[in-house]
Design a protein around this motif. Structure first.
Motif, PDB file in Angstrom:
ATOM      1  N   ALA A 131     -26.591  -4.101 -39.807  1.00  0.00           N
ATOM      2  CA  ALA A 131     -27.349  -4.066 -38.550  1.00  0.00           C
ATOM      3  C   ALA A 131     -26.527  -3.744 -37.316  1.00  0.00           C
ATOM      4  CB  ALA A 131     -28.068  -5.400 -38.324  1.00  0.00           C
ATOM      5  N   CYS A 132     -25.276  -4.202 -37.224  1.00  0.00           N
ATOM      6  CA  CYS A 132     -24.533  -3.989 -35.976  1.00  0.00           C
ATOM      7  C   CYS A 132     -23.043  -3.947 -36.226  1.00  0.00           C
ATOM      8  CB  CYS A 132     -24.855  -5.102 -34.980  1.00  0.00           C
ATOM      9  SG  CYS A 132     -23.935  -4.969 -33.428  1.00  0.00           S
ATOM     10  N   TRP A 133     -22.403  -2.864 -35.791  1.00  0.00           N
ATOM     11  CA  TRP A 133     -20.945  -2.809 -35.834  1.00  0.00           C
ATOM     12  C   TRP A 133     -20.427  -3.395 -34.532  1.00  0.00           C
ATOM     13  CZ3 TRP A 133     -17.910  -1.533 -39.934  1.00  0.00           C
ATOM     14  CH2 TRP A 133     -16.543  -1.562 -39.698  1.00  0.00           C
ATOM     15  N   SER A 134     -19.880  -4.569 -34.621  1.00  0.00           N
ATOM     16  CA  SER A 134     -19.339  -5.260 -33.458  1.00  0.00           C
ATOM     17  C   SER A 134     -17.881  -5.587 -33.730  1.00  0.00           C
ATOM     18  CB  SER A 134     -20.122  -6.552 -33.180  1.00  0.00           C
ATOM     19  OG  SER A 134     -19.414  -7.400 -32.300  1.00  0.00           O
ATOM     20  N   ARG A 135     -16.995  -4.962 -32.986  1.00  0.00           N
ATOM     21  CA  ARG A 135     -15.571  -5.210 -33.192  1.00  0.00           C
ATOM     22  C   ARG A 135     -15.249  -6.697 -33.002  1.00  0.00           C
ATOM     23  NH1 ARG A 135     -11.089  -2.140 -33.319  1.00  0.00           N
ATOM     24  NH2 ARG A 135     -12.288  -0.268 -32.791  1.00  0.00           N
ATOM     25  N   SER A 136     -15.817  -7.300 -31.978  1.00  0.00           N
ATOM     26  CA  SER A 136     -15.511  -8.713 -31.718  1.00  0.00           C
ATOM     27  C   SER A 136     -16.017  -9.610 -32.841  1.00  0.00           C
ATOM     28  CB  SER A 136     -16.103  -9.141 -30.373  1.00  0.00           C
ATOM     29  OG  SER A 136     -17.508  -8.986 -30.359  1.00  0.00           O
ATOM     30  N   ALA A 137     -17.218  -9.350 -33.359  1.00  0.00           N
ATOM     31  CA  ALA A 137     -17.748 -10.155 -34.458  1.00  0.00           C
ATOM     32  C   ALA A 137     -16.916  -9.976 -35.721  1.00  0.00           C
ATOM     33  CB  ALA A 137     -19.205  -9.791 -34.724  1.00  0.00           C
ATOM     34  N   ILE A 138     -16.509  -8.757 -35.995  1.00  0.00           N
ATOM     35  CA  ILE A 138     -15.687  -8.494 -37.180  1.00  0.00           C
ATOM     36  C   ILE A 138     -14.341  -9.205 -37.059  1.00  0.00           C
ATOM     37  CG2 ILE A 138     -14.401  -6.657 -38.362  1.00  0.00           C
ATOM     38  CD1 ILE A 138     -16.883  -4.871 -37.892  1.00  0.00           C
ATOM     39  N   GLU A 139     -13.779  -9.252 -35.867  1.00  0.00           N
ATOM     40  CA  GLU A 139     -12.518  -9.955 -35.674  1.00  0.00           C
ATOM     41  C   GLU A 139     -12.677 -11.447 -35.939  1.00  0.00           C
ATOM     42  OE1 GLU A 139     -11.329  -8.939 -31.718  1.00  0.00           O
ATOM     43  OE2 GLU A 139     -10.505  -6.989 -32.305  1.00  0.00           O
ATOM     44  N   VAL A 140     -13.799 -12.023 -35.501  1.00  0.00           N
ATOM     45  CA  VAL A 140     -14.034 -13.451 -35.734  1.00  0.00           C
ATOM     46  C   VAL A 140     -14.150 -13.738 -37.229  1.00  0.00           C
ATOM     47  CG1 VAL A 140     -15.703 -15.322 -35.437  1.00  0.00           C
ATOM     48  CG2 VAL A 140     -15.091 -13.890 -33.487  1.00  0.00           C
ATOM     49  N   VAL A 141     -14.944 -12.939 -37.940  1.00  0.00           N
ATOM     50  CA  VAL A 141     -15.123 -13.164 -39.372  1.00  0.00           C
ATOM     51  C   VAL A 141     -13.824 -12.883 -40.124  1.00  0.00           C
ATOM     52  CG1 VAL A 141     -16.398 -12.484 -41.441  1.00  0.00           C
ATOM     53  CG2 VAL A 141     -17.595 -12.655 -39.243  1.00  0.00           C
ATOM     54  N   SER A 142     -13.129 -11.814 -39.744  1.00  0.00           N
ATOM     55  CA  SER A 142     -11.896 -11.424 -40.437  1.00  0.00           C
ATOM     56  C   SER A 142     -10.807 -12.481 -40.330  1.00  0.00           C
ATOM     57  CB  SER A 142     -11.362 -10.105 -39.874  1.00  0.00           C
ATOM     58  OG  SER A 142     -12.237  -9.039 -40.141  1.00  0.00           O
ATOM     59  N   ALA A 143     -10.798 -13.236 -39.244  1.00  0.00           N
ATOM     60  CA  ALA A 143      -9.782 -14.270 -39.085  1.00  0.00           C
ATOM     61  C   ALA A 143      -9.857 -15.297 -40.207  1.00  0.00           C
ATOM     62  CB  ALA A 143      -9.952 -14.958 -37.723  1.00  0.00           C
ATOM     63  N   ARG A 144     -11.053 -15.518 -40.738  1.00  0.00           N
ATOM     64  CA  ARG A 144     -11.234 -16.456 -41.854  1.00  0.00           C
ATOM     65  C   ARG A 144     -11.394 -15.729 -43.178  1.00  0.00           C
ATOM     66  NH1 ARG A 144     -16.280 -20.601 -41.950  1.00  0.00           N
ATOM     67  NH2 ARG A 144     -15.433 -21.030 -39.859  1.00  0.00           N
ATOM     68  N   ARG A 145     -12.126 -14.609 -43.163  1.00  0.00           N
ATOM     69  CA  ARG A 145     -12.451 -13.865 -44.382  1.00  0.00           C
ATOM     70  C   ARG A 145     -12.028 -12.405 -44.206  1.00  0.00           C
ATOM     71  NH1 ARG A 145     -12.509 -18.280 -47.064  1.00  0.00           N
ATOM     72  NH2 ARG A 145     -14.289 -19.667 -46.686  1.00  0.00           N
ATOM     73  N   PRO A 146     -10.754 -12.095 -44.433  1.00  0.00           N
ATOM     74  CA  PRO A 146     -10.272 -10.730 -44.233  1.00  0.00           C
ATOM     75  C   PRO A 146     -11.013  -9.688 -45.063  1.00  0.00           C
ATOM     76  CG  PRO A 146      -8.425 -12.242 -44.456  1.00  0.00           C
ATOM     77  CD  PRO A 146      -9.659 -13.016 -44.815  1.00  0.00           C
ATOM     78  N   ASP A 147     -11.555 -10.089 -46.217  1.00  0.00           N
ATOM     79  CA  ASP A 147     -12.286  -9.138 -47.053  1.00  0.00           C
ATOM     80  C   ASP A 147     -13.741  -8.984 -46.633  1.00  0.00           C
ATOM     81  OD1 ASP A 147     -13.357 -11.538 -47.899  1.00  0.00           O
ATOM     82  OD2 ASP A 147     -12.715 -11.352 -49.984  1.00  0.00           O
ATOM     83  N   GLY A 148     -14.165  -9.739 -45.609  1.00  0.00           N
ATOM     84  CA  GLY A 148     -15.532  -9.625 -45.120  1.00  0.00           C
ATOM     85  C   GLY A 148     -16.569 -10.279 -46.005  1.00  0.00           C
ATOM     86  N   MET A 149     -16.145 -11.066 -46.993  1.00  0.00           N
ATOM     87  CA  MET A 149     -17.087 -11.702 -47.917  1.00  0.00           C
ATOM     88  C   MET A 149     -17.215 -13.188 -47.616  1.00  0.00           C
ATOM     89  SD  MET A 149     -16.061  -9.964 -51.555  1.00  0.00           S
ATOM     90  CE  MET A 149     -15.801  -8.193 -51.710  1.00  0.00           C
ATOM     91  N   LEU A 150     -18.446 -13.670 -47.568  1.00  0.00           N
ATOM     92  CA  LEU A 150     -18.695 -15.086 -47.363  1.00  0.00           C
ATOM     93  C   LEU A 150     -18.355 -15.882 -48.619  1.00  0.00           C
ATOM     94  CD1 LEU A 150     -22.115 -14.908 -45.469  1.00  0.00           C
ATOM     95  CD2 LEU A 150     -19.838 -15.252 -44.486  1.00  0.00           C
ATOM     96  N   ARG A 151     -18.063 -17.152 -48.423  1.00  0.00           N
ATOM     97  CA  ARG A 151     -17.806 -18.062 -49.534  1.00  0.00           C
ATOM     98  C   ARG A 151     -18.849 -19.189 -49.517  1.00  0.00           C
ATOM     99  NH1 ARG A 151     -14.819 -14.270 -49.531  1.00  0.00           N
ATOM    100  NH2 ARG A 151     -12.568 -14.245 -49.941  1.00  0.00           N
ATOM    101  N   GLN A 152     -18.955 -19.889 -50.618  1.00  0.00           N
ATOM    102  CA  GLN A 152     -19.895 -21.010 -50.706  1.00  0.00           C
ATOM    103  C   GLN A 152     -19.671 -22.011 -49.573  1.00  0.00           C
ATOM    104  OE1 GLN A 152     -22.424 -21.502 -52.746  1.00  0.00           O
ATOM    105  NE2 GLN A 152     -22.122 -20.044 -54.404  1.00  0.00           N
ATOM    106  N   GLU A 153     -18.408 -22.258 -49.253  1.00  0.00           N
ATOM    107  CA  GLU A 153     -18.111 -23.280 -48.244  1.00  0.00           C
ATOM    108  C   GLU A 153     -18.479 -22.846 -46.822  1.00  0.00           C
ATOM    109  OE1 GLU A 153     -14.035 -21.565 -49.627  1.00  0.00           O
ATOM    110  OE2 GLU A 153     -16.020 -21.985 -50.488  1.00  0.00           O
TER     111      GLU A 153
END
Length: 295
Positions: free
Chosen positions: A137-159
């Protein structure tokens, strides 16, 4: 460079998937933009299981890549609980109706539903190979940076799931932005009526229209744009428009109407439910209308 055919939201429509795959380059790759499940009203024969099996087979064979859509995330949350028996996504009538075709195929919280939603967790929230980008839905550099800080591969985890379901943290809000896109509150004194006649004070923003930052040109799904202010969207609304200097990006999600069109030379929304299309990308930095194929 391998040619890539980008396919947007299928929504359990096996016929649309068949026609879309028929338009691909046999020697190239396929890229899916998510939302494989949950048939809309226009799908007379929902086929969630068939669509998922075909897509998964292509991905596992190395013939395709795919990103997660908001319907996949909704399903992940719908079929899981917080440990106290409360679903991470409400199973209220509205959500159940939207998710009906998947539940008809697999049940609610069953082994089959959990197995498929476990596969959804293997889908990244975005893909960037340097030459083109994919996000639901949206390419957001800032959002990707926030997620990447925890999940560099961009994949969510159960936790991550309880946090994501609550939508309060910066991480959860970044995930939500990538999968549902930005909305901005209208300036004081302004509102509009949506297609159902409901009064709205927030508008969905076409963040890919980099040169169209006026409210009337940038807002989506507004029946009468004259209800909107005739002025620029300011940074106060927090909208991150896509730079014209970035790599081409492809998105789905927005249920666009009319003839499929390349609105911006380096960004394309491909989700046109009434006029299904795909984009056959051949390495070009500037997207071209002729590569947008009706299916």
């Amino acid at each position: 460079m391998k040619r890539v055919t980008i396919i947007p939201d299928i929504h359990a429509d096996a016929n649309r998937l068949r026609r879309s795959l028929a338009a691909t380059d046999p020697s190239g790759m396929v890229a899916f933009l998510g939302d494989f499940i949950d048939a809309g009203e226009g799908v007379t024969e929902p086929a969630d299981e068939q669509v998922l099996k075909e897509v998964r087979a292509l991905v596992e064979a190395g013939r395709a890549v795919a990103v997660m859509g908001n319907h996949e995330l909704n399903a992940i949350l719908f079929h899981r609980t917080d440990g106290k028996g409360t679903s991470l996504r409400s199973r209220n009538p509205k959500n159940a109706k939207q998710h009906r075709s998947f539940c008809d195929a697999f049940g609610v919280g069953t082994d089959a539903a959990l197995e498929w939603t476990e596969w959804f967790l293997q889908l990244p929230l975005w893909l960037d190979n340097g030459d083109y980008r994919l996000v639901h839905a949206c390419w957001s550099r800032s959002a990707i940076e926030v997620v990447s800080a925890r999940r560099p591969d961009g994949m969510l985890r159960q936790e991550d799931l309880i946090e994501v379901s609550e939508k309060r943290s910066a991480f959860a809000q970044a995930v939500n932005l990538l999968l549902t896109g930005p909305e901005a509150r209208l300036p004081d004194g302004f509102s509009f009526h949506d297609k159902g006649g409901h009064l709205r004070h927030h508008a969905r923003i076409a963040w890919w229209r980099s040169g169209q930052t006026n409210w009337r040109n940038a807002a989506l799904s507004v029946a009468n744009p004259k209800e909107l202010p005739d002025c620029e969207i300011s940074t106060l609304e927090g909208v991150e428009f896509y730079s014209l200097h970035e790599s081409p990006v492809f998105v789905g999600h927005y249920k666009m109407i009319g003839r499929p069109t390349i609105e911006t030379f380096n960004a394309a929304c491909l989700d046109y439910p009434d006029t299904p299309c795909v984009y056959r990308w051949s390495g070009e930095a500037r997207l071209i209308q002729g590569s947008l194929l009706m299916v």
